[in-house]
Design a protein around this motif. Sequence first.
Motif, mmCIF file in Angstrom:
data_model
loop_
_atom_site.group_PDB
_atom_site.id
_atom_site.type_symbol
_atom_site.label_atom_id
_atom_site.label_comp_id
_atom_site.label_asym_id
_atom_site.label_seq_id
_atom_site.Cartn_x
_atom_site.Cartn_y
_atom_site.Cartn_z
ATOM 1 N N PRO A 128 0.819 -1.236 0.000
ATOM 2 C CA PRO A 128 0.000 0.000 0.000
ATOM 3 C C PRO A 128 0.846 1.276 0.000
ATOM 4 N N ILE A 129 2.020 1.236 0.622
ATOM 5 C CA ILE A 129 2.902 2.420 0.617
ATOM 6 C C ILE A 129 3.411 2.657 -0.810
ATOM 7 N N LEU A 130 3.842 1.563 -1.442
ATOM 8 C CA LEU A 130 4.390 1.686 -2.803
ATOM 9 C C LEU A 130 3.291 2.069 -3.787
ATOM 10 N N ASP A 131 2.072 1.575 -3.549
ATOM 11 C CA ASP A 131 0.944 1.950 -4.415
ATOM 12 C C ASP A 131 0.681 3.461 -4.313
ATOM 13 N N ALA A 132 0.840 4.013 -3.109
ATOM 14 C CA ALA A 132 0.647 5.464 -2.934
ATOM 15 C C ALA A 132 1.718 6.225 -3.724
ATOM 16 N N ILE A 133 2.937 5.717 -3.724
ATOM 17 C CA ILE A 133 4.019 6.360 -4.491
ATOM 18 C C ILE A 133 3.720 6.275 -5.985
ATOM 19 N N LEU A 134 3.217 5.093 -6.408
ATOM 20 C CA LEU A 134 2.955 4.869 -7.840
ATOM 21 C C LEU A 134 1.965 5.880 -8.423
ATOM 22 N N LYS A 135 1.073 6.388 -7.563
ATOM 23 C CA LYS A 135 0.086 7.371 -8.058
ATOM 24 C C LYS A 135 0.756 8.676 -8.486
ATOM 25 N N HIS A 136 1.967 8.914 -7.988
ATOM 26 C CA HIS A 136 2.610 10.210 -8.269
ATOM 27 C C HIS A 136 3.773 10.121 -9.247
ATOM 28 N N ILE A 137 4.319 8.930 -9.419
ATOM 29 C CA ILE A 137 5.618 8.834 -10.089
ATOM 30 C C ILE A 137 5.436 8.628 -11.605
ATOM 31 N N PRO A 138 6.159 9.348 -12.444
ATOM 32 C CA PRO A 138 6.032 9.139 -13.893
ATOM 33 C C PRO A 138 6.500 7.724 -14.269
ATOM 34 N N GLN A 139 5.804 7.112 -15.210
ATOM 35 C CA GLN A 139 6.028 5.706 -15.546
ATOM 36 C C GLN A 139 7.465 5.417 -16.012
ATOM 37 N N ASP A 140 8.069 6.387 -16.725
ATOM 38 C CA ASP A 140 9.396 6.127 -17.281
ATOM 39 C C ASP A 140 10.517 6.795 -16.459
ATOM 40 N N ALA A 141 10.201 7.151 -15.213
ATOM 41 C CA ALA A 141 11.184 7.854 -14.373
ATOM 42 C C ALA A 141 12.466 7.039 -14.201
ATOM 43 N N THR A 142 13.606 7.739 -14.280
ATOM 44 C CA THR A 142 14.886 7.132 -13.900
ATOM 45 C C THR A 142 14.996 7.247 -12.385
ATOM 46 N N LEU A 143 15.088 6.078 -11.731
ATOM 47 C CA LEU A 143 14.938 6.034 -10.270
ATOM 48 C C LEU A 143 16.239 5.728 -9.541
ATOM 49 N N LEU A 144 16.422 6.366 -8.402
ATOM 50 C CA LEU A 144 17.520 6.006 -7.503
ATOM 51 C C LEU A 144 16.905 5.639 -6.155
ATOM 52 N N ASP A 145 17.102 4.393 -5.724
ATOM 53 C CA ASP A 145 16.564 3.943 -4.436
ATOM 54 C C ASP A 145 17.671 4.017 -3.387
ATOM 55 N N VAL A 146 17.540 5.002 -2.504
ATOM 56 C CA VAL A 146 18.571 5.298 -1.500
ATOM 57 C C VAL A 146 18.389 4.400 -0.275
ATOM 58 N N GLY A 147 19.409 3.611 0.048
ATOM 59 C CA GLY A 147 19.257 2.665 1.171
ATOM 60 C C GLY A 147 18.194 1.645 0.813
ATOM 61 N N CYS A 148 18.396 1.003 -0.337
ATOM 62 C CA CYS A 148 17.352 0.143 -0.932
ATOM 63 C C CYS A 148 17.154 -1.158 -0.165
ATOM 64 N N GLY A 149 18.058 -1.462 0.785
ATOM 65 C CA GLY A 149 17.933 -2.723 1.511
ATOM 66 C C GLY A 149 17.988 -3.898 0.560
ATOM 67 N N GLU A 150 17.098 -4.869 0.777
ATOM 68 C CA GLU A 150 17.154 -6.106 -0.013
ATOM 69 C C GLU A 150 16.447 -6.003 -1.372
ATOM 70 N N GLY A 151 16.013 -4.826 -1.741
ATOM 71 C CA GLY A 151 15.637 -4.597 -3.129
ATOM 72 C C GLY A 151 14.193 -4.889 -3.532
ATOM 73 N N SER A 152 13.358 -5.299 -2.579
ATOM 74 C CA SER A 152 11.979 -5.674 -2.946
ATOM 75 C C SER A 152 11.157 -4.511 -3.505
ATOM 76 N N HIS A 153 11.429 -3.303 -3.005
ATOM 77 C CA HIS A 153 10.590 -2.176 -3.440
ATOM 78 C C HIS A 153 10.766 -1.913 -4.945
ATOM 79 N N LEU A 154 12.020 -1.898 -5.398
ATOM 80 C CA LEU A 154 12.245 -1.650 -6.839
ATOM 81 C C LEU A 154 11.634 -2.770 -7.681
ATOM 82 N N HIS A 155 11.720 -3.988 -7.145
ATOM 83 C CA HIS A 155 11.155 -5.121 -7.883
ATOM 84 C C HIS A 155 9.645 -4.946 -8.067
#
Length: 276
Positions: free
Chosen positions: A81-108
């Motif tokens: 649900p947190i990531l879904d809230a972000i998805l409502k704002h983020i452009p589909q083709d955005a070049t992303l940098l995940d700071v302190g990405c941990g084990e990487g599930s969010h980007l996946h």
Amino acid sequence: MKKIERSTVYLEENLALLQCPVCKEAFQEVSNQGVKCANNHHFDLGKKGTLHLLLKGGQNDYDKSMLSSRKALADTGFFHPILDAILKHIPQDATLLDVGCGEGSHLHYLTEQGLSGKKIGFDISKDAIQLAAAHFFDDAFWCVADLAQSPFGEKQFDAILNIFSPSHYQEFNRVLKSEGRVYKVVPDTDYLIELRQRLYGERAYENDDVVARFKEVYPDCIHEHVRYEVALTEDTFRWLVEMTPLTWGASEADIESLLEKPLKTITVAVSLLINR
Ligand SMILES: C[S@@+](CC[C@H](N)C(=O)[O-])C[C@H]1O[C@@H](n2cnc3c(N)ncnc32)[C@H](O)[C@@H]1O
Ligand SMILES: [Zn+2]
């Protein structure tokens, strides 16, 4: 193609996203050994195709066992649900940098939901990046790096994900394009409140300073709250206990008695902050 070969191709195609953490110059040479800048500073590619850009050892308390539990919990959709809230704002083709990405599930997950731009996840914990590299999807690249000596190119990113991780706004502003956005997630007072109550009595999370600092840097920002309850099984409760820094202050005996009587539900309550 082997992971290390895929990473070499990725680096050749996207070298401008990175810069040398020592002299801040661009990288000029890529091979399957790693990257090199004009001043001959060299950084290695690991077997799994991750790039090691730390100047000194950077392991912290986020070790393999904690991060594996975080991944197991993330795989159940705990953070969706947190990531879904972000998805409502983020452009589909955005070049992303995940700071302190941990084990990487969010980007996946964000990639599965259709974000199709280039993505770099980095973390100071080697264990985190080892786990992240196990996620297999196109257009992602993982590196071990320190936010304080961030090895990323100027004005290269449309979006910075800053989810439960430290911030460095001067650095964020340097690497973001002029219309770029920071998506910062901070726990709200009631985040995991049932767990806090069981462990420490009534201890709410104080996020005022962190939110105030963001608003000082980005006065016009959007501030949304995302709040939901998650039903827990014995397994998901255990993963939760193992993955959260919240339990670091508790004794082993406290953790054992906690696991004997698993919570049935847990509150997730966070602030999502986005600059404009
Ligand atoms: C609470 S975890 C959150 C991880 C991930 N964003 C998530 O939501 O699952 C915080 C992360 O920040 C990383 N971290 C802490 N200091 C850092 C630094 N100076 N540079 C890069 N990463 C850092 C830690 O290693 C850890 O993986
Ligand atoms: Zn250099």
